[in-house]
Write a protein that holds these residues in place. Structure first.
Motif, short mmCIF file in Angstrom:
data_model
loop_
_atom_site.label_atom_id
_atom_site.label_comp_id
_atom_site.label_asym_id
_atom_site.label_seq_id
_atom_site.Cartn_x
_atom_site.Cartn_y
_atom_site.Cartn_z
N ILE A 88 0.85 -1.20 0.00
CA ILE A 88 0.00 0.00 0.00
C ILE A 88 0.88 1.24 0.00
CG2 ILE A 88 -1.82 1.24 1.26
CD1 ILE A 88 -2.31 -1.57 2.70
N ASP A 89 0.56 2.18 -0.89
CA ASP A 89 1.30 3.43 -0.94
C ASP A 89 0.30 4.58 -0.98
OD1 ASP A 89 4.20 4.51 -1.53
OD2 ASP A 89 2.82 5.69 -2.76
N GLU A 102 4.57 3.99 3.22
CA GLU A 102 4.38 2.62 2.71
C GLU A 102 3.87 1.70 3.81
OE1 GLU A 102 8.14 1.47 1.20
OE2 GLU A 102 8.23 3.06 -0.31
N SER A 126 -2.78 3.43 -3.54
CA SER A 126 -2.56 2.44 -4.58
C SER A 126 -2.15 1.14 -3.90
CB SER A 126 -1.47 2.90 -5.55
OG SER A 126 -1.84 4.12 -6.18
N VAL A 127 -2.75 0.01 -4.35
CA VAL A 127 -2.54 -1.27 -3.66
C VAL A 127 -2.14 -2.33 -4.68
CG1 VAL A 127 -3.50 -2.99 -2.09
CG2 VAL A 127 -4.35 -0.63 -2.02
N GLY A 128 -1.03 -3.02 -4.40
CA GLY A 128 -0.63 -4.16 -5.20
C GLY A 128 -0.80 -5.43 -4.38
N ASP A 168 4.81 -5.12 -4.92
CA ASP A 168 5.27 -3.76 -5.22
C ASP A 168 5.15 -3.46 -6.72
OD1 ASP A 168 5.88 -2.84 -2.68
OD2 ASP A 168 7.92 -3.65 -2.73
N LEU A 172 1.69 -2.69 -7.48
CA LEU A 172 1.38 -1.35 -6.97
C LEU A 172 1.87 -0.28 -7.95
CD1 LEU A 172 1.89 -0.07 -3.35
CD2 LEU A 172 2.85 1.21 -5.25
N TYR A 173 3.09 -0.44 -8.45
CA TYR A 173 3.61 0.56 -9.38
C TYR A 173 2.79 0.58 -10.68
CZ TYR A 173 7.63 0.72 -6.27
OH TYR A 173 8.43 0.87 -5.17
N LYS A 232 0.04 2.91 -9.98
CA LYS A 232 0.54 4.28 -10.03
C LYS A 232 0.63 4.77 -11.48
CE LYS A 232 1.79 5.14 -5.61
NZ LYS A 232 1.27 6.28 -4.83
N ARG A 284 -3.13 5.97 -10.31
CA ARG A 284 -3.28 5.86 -8.85
C ARG A 284 -4.71 5.48 -8.46
NH1 ARG A 284 -0.09 10.28 -9.91
NH2 ARG A 284 2.03 10.21 -9.06
#
Length: 460
Positions: A344-345, A389, A421-423, A441, A444-445, A448, A452
């Motif tokens: 999670i970011d 994070e 944003s969640v991966g 991750d 998640l990217y 993004k 987002r």
């Protein structure tokens, strides 16, 4: 020996009589708690004062009930340490009238000796001593002070609250001779009856059932009474009105009760020790229970302090969430195909810090941590592993379930006017947990890059 009025006196008389008739080193060992201990001995050499049953000559003789003789005495590690120059030894069981070993009579010589002649004599004396010990009430036990110190050590050695509660109630029963002991402690949700020592006595089972039926009000009355009046004992008098606060105990069949407060009234508790018979305990009994209660509170306070230190060491000071150390331990135990990592970011968090300052940014992180925790299920875990994070570790039956939890987290963030944003990645069989986190991750990217505020599942 026949004139001895205590077990210890009988043992000393036996050793003294044998010592006048032979130059052997003579000792009597009796069981005390879980060891054989020397209670009487002659000679100035080394005397083995503590022996494990079944180990060494004396331990084997006690366990088997059979005499052992040796000449020369073997110099191996399985024999008790003997003074220099010992060449012969007779070790005979001390048996009671029913033939059950209750101790050991041990003789060791440095001078030449006819072991065959002495064996019959030693066995006869050991038999007489065993009968006399039986007449005097059995083997010598620990003194009350020795027993109290042993229990105090057990309390200090406890590493969990359950172990401590068990040690405290066992100590109270052993020291008083009462059949029931209950520890009641204050916890965040009220008073709590400590774990039971199995097997329960009948009285203890009835008391626990009565306290459970009475609920918090009954426990509060007992705790309040103990802290209001201090350490005390009560004897049920059929002709007198019962103490209202003790009604659940009286209904359970308690005839005598020792009640001792533990710690402060609002954070401590009470130690209850009871028996069915109506007796007036001597003051030393109440004093010893008070010592056990005091030691229990000291150990409880220590365990609480250690727990707080551990929490501080393993938690993020800003959000209170667990951080890298516990997270590493958790993902190392992840179950392939069942454990999902949700990376999670916080979206645009740098803008918040740059525009409004770090104090506002910190509050955003705290608010978001609370919102995400509330959106997770019972048993799910949330960690903060970097500035903005977070990682959630959850157990699921299928990938779609993990995605659904991630969507709930995103919705929770939106409700406090934030986006995340969640991966999502499920650990593969044989996959290092670090690689699972890397795949989460990467997902998640991907969110993004796509704008987002969303959720993405890593390729399965």
């Amino acid at each position: 020996m026949p004139r001895a009025t205590t077990v210890l006196a009988a043992c000393r008389a036996t050793v003294s009589a044998l010592g006048r008739r032979t130059p052997a080193r003579v000792s009597v060992l009796l069981p005390v708690h879980d060891r054989l201990r020397s209670v009487a001995a002659t000679g100035a050499g080394q005397i083995s004062s503590s022996v494990t049953p079944g180990v060494g000559t004396a331990g084997r003789v006690y366990a088997s009930g059979k005499t052992e003789t040796a000449s020369p005495v073997p110099a191996d590690g399985d024999h008790l340490p003997l003074p220099p120059g010992v060449t012969a030894q007779i070790c005979s069981p001390i048996v009671d009238a029913s033939g059950c070993p209750v101790g050991v009579l041990d003789l060791a010589w440095t001078d030449p000796v006819d072991l065959a002649q002495w064996r019959a004599t030693v066995e006869q004396i050991a038999g007489r001593l065993g009968v006399r010990i039986g007449q005097l009430g059995g083997p010598a036990l620990e003194s009350r002070s020795e027993r109290t110190l042993r229990h105090a050590t057990a309390l200090t050695s406890a590493v969990t609250e359950r172990e401590l509660s068990t040690a405290a109630t066992e100590a109270a029963r052993d020291i008083t001779g009462f059949s029931a002991a209950i520890l009641v402690l204050t916890r965040s949700r009220g008073l709590w009856v400590g774990p039971a020592t199995i097997p329960l006595s009948g009285l203890e089972a009835r008391i626990r059932a009565g306290l459970a039926d009475g609920g918090q009000p009954a426990l509060e009355r007992l705790n309040g009474w103990a802290h209001r009046y201090g350490p005390a004992y009560s004897v049920t008098d059929p002709g007198a009105p019962p103490i209202t606060d003790h009604e659940p105990l009286i209904a359970a069949g308690v005839g005598t009760l020792v009640s001792v407060p533990i710690g402060p009234a609002d954070t401590g508790g009470v130690l209850l020790v009871a028996k069915e018979q109506r007796i007036a305990p001597d003051s030393s009994t109440v004093n010893l229970v008070e010592l056990i209660a005091t030691q229990t509170w000291t150990c409880l306070d220590r365990l609480g302090s250690l727990a707080k230190l551990h929490e501080l060491a393993s938690s993020d000071p800003l959000t209170g969430l667990r951080h890298h150390g516990p997270f590493g331990e958790r993902i190392a135990a992840a179950t392939p195909g069942r454990t999902a990592l949700l990376a999670i970011d916080v979206d645009d968090f740098k803008i918040v810090n740059d525009t409004y300052g770090h104090q506002v940014g910190d509050q955003v992180l705290v608010d978001l941590a609370r919102a995400l925790e509330a959106a997770l299920r019972q048993g799910d875990e949330l960690y903060r592993i970097g500035g903005d994070e977070f990682v959630a570790v959850i157990e699921v039956a299928r990938p779609e379930e993990a995605v659904g939890i991630a969507e709930r987290l995103a919705d929770a963030a939106r409700r406090i006017d934030r986006t995340i944003s969640v991966g999502v990645a499920l650990r593969h069989d044989g996959e290092p947990p670090e690689l699972t986190l890397r795949r989460a991750d990467e997902a998640l990217y991907g969110v993004k890059r796509d704008g987002r505020d969303g959720v993405r599942l890593a390729p399965v």
